[in-house]
Design a protein around this motif. Structure first.
Motif, PDB file in Angstrom:
ATOM      1  N   ILE A 185      -1.095  -2.062  -7.764  1.00  0.00           N
ATOM      2  CA  ILE A 185       0.087  -2.840  -8.149  1.00  0.00           C
ATOM      3  C   ILE A 185       1.313  -2.064  -7.691  1.00  0.00           C
ATOM      4  CG2 ILE A 185       1.537  -3.608 -10.078  1.00  0.00           C
ATOM      5  CD1 ILE A 185      -0.918  -4.247 -11.661  1.00  0.00           C
ATOM      6  N   GLU A 186       2.271  -2.770  -7.126  1.00  0.00           N
ATOM      7  CA  GLU A 186       3.529  -2.148  -6.724  1.00  0.00           C
ATOM      8  C   GLU A 186       4.697  -3.076  -7.055  1.00  0.00           C
ATOM      9  OE1 GLU A 186       3.908   0.865  -5.631  1.00  0.00           O
ATOM     10  OE2 GLU A 186       1.784   1.324  -5.295  1.00  0.00           O
ATOM     11  N   LYS A 187       5.817  -2.475  -7.407  1.00  0.00           N
ATOM     12  CA  LYS A 187       7.051  -3.231  -7.596  1.00  0.00           C
ATOM     13  C   LYS A 187       7.629  -3.569  -6.228  1.00  0.00           C
ATOM     14  CE  LYS A 187      11.332  -3.126 -10.278  1.00  0.00           C
ATOM     15  NZ  LYS A 187      12.160  -2.340 -11.208  1.00  0.00           N
ATOM     16  N   GLN A 188       8.120  -4.784  -6.075  1.00  0.00           N
ATOM     17  CA  GLN A 188       8.720  -5.206  -4.805  1.00  0.00           C
ATOM     18  C   GLN A 188      10.131  -4.626  -4.721  1.00  0.00           C
ATOM     19  OE1 GLN A 188       8.517  -9.437  -5.250  1.00  0.00           O
ATOM     20  NE2 GLN A 188       6.300  -9.528  -4.984  1.00  0.00           N
ATOM     21  N   ARG A 189      10.320  -3.689  -3.761  1.00  0.00           N
ATOM     22  CA  ARG A 189      11.616  -3.015  -3.625  1.00  0.00           C
ATOM     23  C   ARG A 189      11.998  -2.915  -2.151  1.00  0.00           C
ATOM     24  NH1 ARG A 189      10.918   2.433  -6.999  1.00  0.00           N
ATOM     25  NH2 ARG A 189       8.820   2.350  -6.113  1.00  0.00           N
ATOM     26  N   ASP A 190      13.299  -2.983  -1.889  1.00  0.00           N
ATOM     27  CA  ASP A 190      13.783  -2.948  -0.511  1.00  0.00           C
ATOM     28  C   ASP A 190      13.401  -1.668   0.216  1.00  0.00           C
ATOM     29  OD1 ASP A 190      14.920  -5.427  -0.824  1.00  0.00           O
ATOM     30  OD2 ASP A 190      16.952  -4.682  -1.184  1.00  0.00           O
ATOM     31  N   LYS A 191      13.233  -0.581  -0.512  1.00  0.00           N
ATOM     32  CA  LYS A 191      12.987   0.708   0.147  1.00  0.00           C
ATOM     33  C   LYS A 191      11.660   0.736   0.908  1.00  0.00           C
ATOM     34  CE  LYS A 191      10.598   3.781  -3.076  1.00  0.00           C
ATOM     35  NZ  LYS A 191      10.672   5.077  -3.780  1.00  0.00           N
ATOM     36  N   ILE A 192      10.784  -0.240   0.637  1.00  0.00           N
ATOM     37  CA  ILE A 192       9.514  -0.266   1.363  1.00  0.00           C
ATOM     38  C   ILE A 192       9.748  -0.496   2.850  1.00  0.00           C
ATOM     39  CG2 ILE A 192       8.943  -2.736   1.168  1.00  0.00           C
ATOM     40  CD1 ILE A 192       6.044  -1.719   0.462  1.00  0.00           C
ATOM     41  N   GLY A 193      10.843  -1.208   3.185  1.00  0.00           N
ATOM     42  CA  GLY A 193      11.168  -1.407   4.590  1.00  0.00           C
ATOM     43  C   GLY A 193      11.539  -0.110   5.285  1.00  0.00           C
ATOM     44  N   ILE A 194      12.119   0.828   4.528  1.00  0.00           N
ATOM     45  CA  ILE A 194      12.539   2.117   5.089  1.00  0.00           C
ATOM     46  C   ILE A 194      11.327   2.988   5.419  1.00  0.00           C
ATOM     47  CG2 ILE A 194      13.844   4.234   4.606  1.00  0.00           C
ATOM     48  CD1 ILE A 194      15.614   2.527   2.736  1.00  0.00           C
ATOM     49  N   ILE A 195      10.289   2.897   4.602  1.00  0.00           N
ATOM     50  CA  ILE A 195       9.108   3.747   4.817  1.00  0.00           C
ATOM     51  C   ILE A 195       7.983   3.016   5.550  1.00  0.00           C
ATOM     52  CG2 ILE A 195       9.647   5.129   2.776  1.00  0.00           C
ATOM     53  CD1 ILE A 195       7.270   3.640   1.376  1.00  0.00           C
ATOM     54  N   ALA A 196       8.240   1.781   5.984  1.00  0.00           N
ATOM     55  CA  ALA A 196       7.180   0.969   6.600  1.00  0.00           C
ATOM     56  C   ALA A 196       6.512   1.676   7.775  1.00  0.00           C
ATOM     57  CB  ALA A 196       7.736  -0.385   7.036  1.00  0.00           C
ATOM     58  N   HIS A 197       7.297   2.418   8.555  1.00  0.00           N
ATOM     59  CA  HIS A 197       6.739   3.085   9.734  1.00  0.00           C
ATOM     60  C   HIS A 197       5.661   4.108   9.377  1.00  0.00           C
ATOM     61  CE1 HIS A 197       9.778   5.941   8.313  1.00  0.00           C
ATOM     62  NE2 HIS A 197       9.105   6.882   8.958  1.00  0.00           N
ATOM     63  N   LYS A 198       5.616   4.518   8.112  1.00  0.00           N
ATOM     64  CA  LYS A 198       4.633   5.519   7.695  1.00  0.00           C
ATOM     65  C   LYS A 198       3.251   4.923   7.428  1.00  0.00           C
ATOM     66  CE  LYS A 198       7.997   8.671   5.580  1.00  0.00           C
ATOM     67  NZ  LYS A 198       8.373   9.413   4.358  1.00  0.00           N
ATOM     68  N   PHE A 199       3.193   3.607   7.173  1.00  0.00           N
ATOM     69  CA  PHE A 199       1.894   3.020   6.849  1.00  0.00           C
ATOM     70  C   PHE A 199       1.555   1.770   7.654  1.00  0.00           C
ATOM     71  CE2 PHE A 199       4.849   0.923   3.936  1.00  0.00           C
ATOM     72  CZ  PHE A 199       4.396  -0.390   3.889  1.00  0.00           C
ATOM     73  N   VAL A 200       2.521   1.270   8.444  1.00  0.00           N
ATOM     74  CA  VAL A 200       2.301   0.047   9.227  1.00  0.00           C
ATOM     75  C   VAL A 200       2.200   0.398  10.708  1.00  0.00           C
ATOM     76  CG1 VAL A 200       3.244  -2.191   9.901  1.00  0.00           C
ATOM     77  CG2 VAL A 200       3.518  -1.380   7.542  1.00  0.00           C
ATOM     78  N   ASP A 201       1.211  -0.187  11.376  1.00  0.00           N
ATOM     79  CA  ASP A 201       1.079  -0.034  12.829  1.00  0.00           C
ATOM     80  C   ASP A 201       0.743  -1.408  13.407  1.00  0.00           C
ATOM     81  OD1 ASP A 201       0.854   0.998  15.378  1.00  0.00           O
ATOM     82  OD2 ASP A 201      -1.181   1.732  15.082  1.00  0.00           O
ATOM     83  N   GLY A 221      -8.633  12.738   4.155  1.00  0.00           N
ATOM     84  CA  GLY A 221      -8.232  12.662   5.551  1.00  0.00           C
ATOM     85  C   GLY A 221      -8.002  11.254   6.052  1.00  0.00           C
ATOM     86  N   MET A 222      -8.256  10.270   5.202  1.00  0.00           N
ATOM     87  CA  MET A 222      -8.032   8.878   5.611  1.00  0.00           C
ATOM     88  C   MET A 222      -6.537   8.584   5.651  1.00  0.00           C
ATOM     89  SD  MET A 222      -9.388   5.489   3.672  1.00  0.00           S
ATOM     90  CE  MET A 222      -8.807   3.856   4.100  1.00  0.00           C
ATOM     91  N   SER A 223      -6.093   7.901   6.707  1.00  0.00           N
ATOM     92  CA  SER A 223      -4.685   7.563   6.899  1.00  0.00           C
ATOM     93  C   SER A 223      -4.474   6.059   6.806  1.00  0.00           C
ATOM     94  CB  SER A 223      -4.226   8.056   8.280  1.00  0.00           C
ATOM     95  OG  SER A 223      -3.049   7.404   8.699  1.00  0.00           O
ATOM     96  N   PHE A 224      -3.461   5.646   6.011  1.00  0.00           N
ATOM     97  CA  PHE A 224      -3.121   4.226   5.930  1.00  0.00           C
ATOM     98  C   PHE A 224      -2.833   3.671   7.324  1.00  0.00           C
ATOM     99  CE2 PHE A 224      -1.337   3.619   1.345  1.00  0.00           C
ATOM    100  CZ  PHE A 224      -2.440   4.266   0.826  1.00  0.00           C
ATOM    101  N   LYS A 225      -2.029   4.406   8.090  1.00  0.00           N
ATOM    102  CA  LYS A 225      -1.557   3.914   9.377  1.00  0.00           C
ATOM    103  C   LYS A 225      -2.649   3.920  10.438  1.00  0.00           C
ATOM    104  CE  LYS A 225       2.374   4.456  12.537  1.00  0.00           C
ATOM    105  NZ  LYS A 225       3.687   5.101  12.717  1.00  0.00           N
ATOM    106  N   GLN A 226      -3.435   4.973  10.499  1.00  0.00           N
ATOM    107  CA  GLN A 226      -4.415   5.135  11.566  1.00  0.00           C
ATOM    108  C   GLN A 226      -5.752   4.454  11.284  1.00  0.00           C
ATOM    109  OE1 GLN A 226      -4.910   9.292  12.512  1.00  0.00           O
ATOM    110  NE2 GLN A 226      -2.712   9.678  12.510  1.00  0.00           N
ATOM    111  N   HIS A 227      -6.157   4.394  10.033  1.00  0.00           N
ATOM    112  CA  HIS A 227      -7.542   4.014   9.728  1.00  0.00           C
ATOM    113  C   HIS A 227      -7.702   2.684   9.013  1.00  0.00           C
ATOM    114  CE1 HIS A 227      -7.903   8.630   9.819  1.00  0.00           C
ATOM    115  NE2 HIS A 227      -8.369   8.172  10.967  1.00  0.00           N
ATOM    116  N   THR A 228      -6.602   1.963   8.753  1.00  0.00           N
ATOM    117  CA  THR A 228      -6.718   0.672   8.070  1.00  0.00           C
ATOM    118  C   THR A 228      -5.956  -0.405   8.837  1.00  0.00           C
ATOM    119  OG1 THR A 228      -4.757   1.027   6.688  1.00  0.00           O
ATOM    120  CG2 THR A 228      -6.865   1.795   5.808  1.00  0.00           C
ATOM    121  N   LYS A 229      -6.460  -1.630   8.735  1.00  0.00           N
ATOM    122  CA  LYS A 229      -5.787  -2.789   9.335  1.00  0.00           C
ATOM    123  C   LYS A 229      -5.856  -3.958   8.351  1.00  0.00           C
ATOM    124  CE  LYS A 229      -6.277  -1.968  14.334  1.00  0.00           C
ATOM    125  NZ  LYS A 229      -6.644  -0.557  14.233  1.00  0.00           N
ATOM    126  N   VAL A 230      -4.740  -4.695   8.282  1.00  0.00           N
ATOM    127  CA  VAL A 230      -4.683  -5.895   7.446  1.00  0.00           C
ATOM    128  C   VAL A 230      -4.500  -7.087   8.368  1.00  0.00           C
ATOM    129  CG1 VAL A 230      -3.506  -7.057   5.547  1.00  0.00           C
ATOM    130  CG2 VAL A 230      -3.610  -4.545   5.603  1.00  0.00           C
TER     131      VAL A 230
END
Length: 206
Positions: free
Chosen positions: A108-124, A156-165
């Protein structure tokens, strides 16, 4: 208050969500904490975290378990003594658990604008169908990836490298998540929902 929401999936998994409105003392009522639980609560400096911890024990009670039925392995992954799988999450005023015979994860996560700032850390890969201003769908992606991480539970699992949605629409409330980790490939069915400015997603291994 009692349970906020209960969901039973076709895979016979159960999701229970609690809205944390009670005081610390009220959340202690009706549950018997182990000595380890008492020590963990006492070590928490924030009452928000303390109440989140206790609300999870209330969820266990609602699911028919005692606090002593829950334990953690050396990697910090929770388990139930009867052999069923469990995953746990809490964020601000909400907590949730999912219990299943299958490998599962929940977040569960709260919807907050700051997620757009950190998106590059978990989105590819997912930047192919969303952008940094798409706060609600970015929050879904984060929750899905956190759920996959909890389900796979491998150092060692990475959100960005090892997961896809896989691409999704918010009104569909479901998608597919994949883990690609050093030759291992796993597929998970994903369900998600929104409530009171929060997003919850849970992953069930296919």
């Amino acid at each position: 208050m009692p349970l906020y929401k209960t969901i039973t999936t076709p895979e016979n998994s159960k999701v229970l969500i609690w809205k944390i409105e009670e005081s610390y003392s009220e959340l202690q009522e009706g549950i018997e904490l182990t000595s380890n639980c008492k020590a963990r609560v006492a070590s928490m400096k924030s009452e928000i975290h303390q109440r989140g911890f206790l609300s999870v024990r209330q969820l266990l009670k609602a699911a028919g378990y005692k606090a002593s039925d829950l334990y953690y392995n050396s990697s910090g992954k929770p388990h139930l003594k009867d052999g069923k799988e469990i995953s746990i999450t809490h964020s601000f005023i909400f907590s949730a658990i999912i219990i299943s015979d299958k490998i599962i994860g929940i977040d569960i996560e709260k919807q907050r604008d700051k997620i757009g700032i950190i998106a590059h850390k978990f989105v590819d890969y997912e930047f192919g169908f969303l952008n940094r201003e798409d706060i609600k769908r970015l929050t879904v992606v984060w929750c899905v990836k956190e759920s996959l991480y909890k389900a796979f539970a491998t150092d060692g699992m990475s959100f960005k490298q090892h997961t896809k949605v896989i691409p999704f629409n918010l009104n569909e409330a479901q998608t597919v998540g994949w883990i690609f980790y050093h030759g291992q490939i796993e597929r998970y069915k994903i369900k998600f929902l929104e409530f009171e400015g929060f997003t919850c997603a849970y992953a069930i291994k296919s």
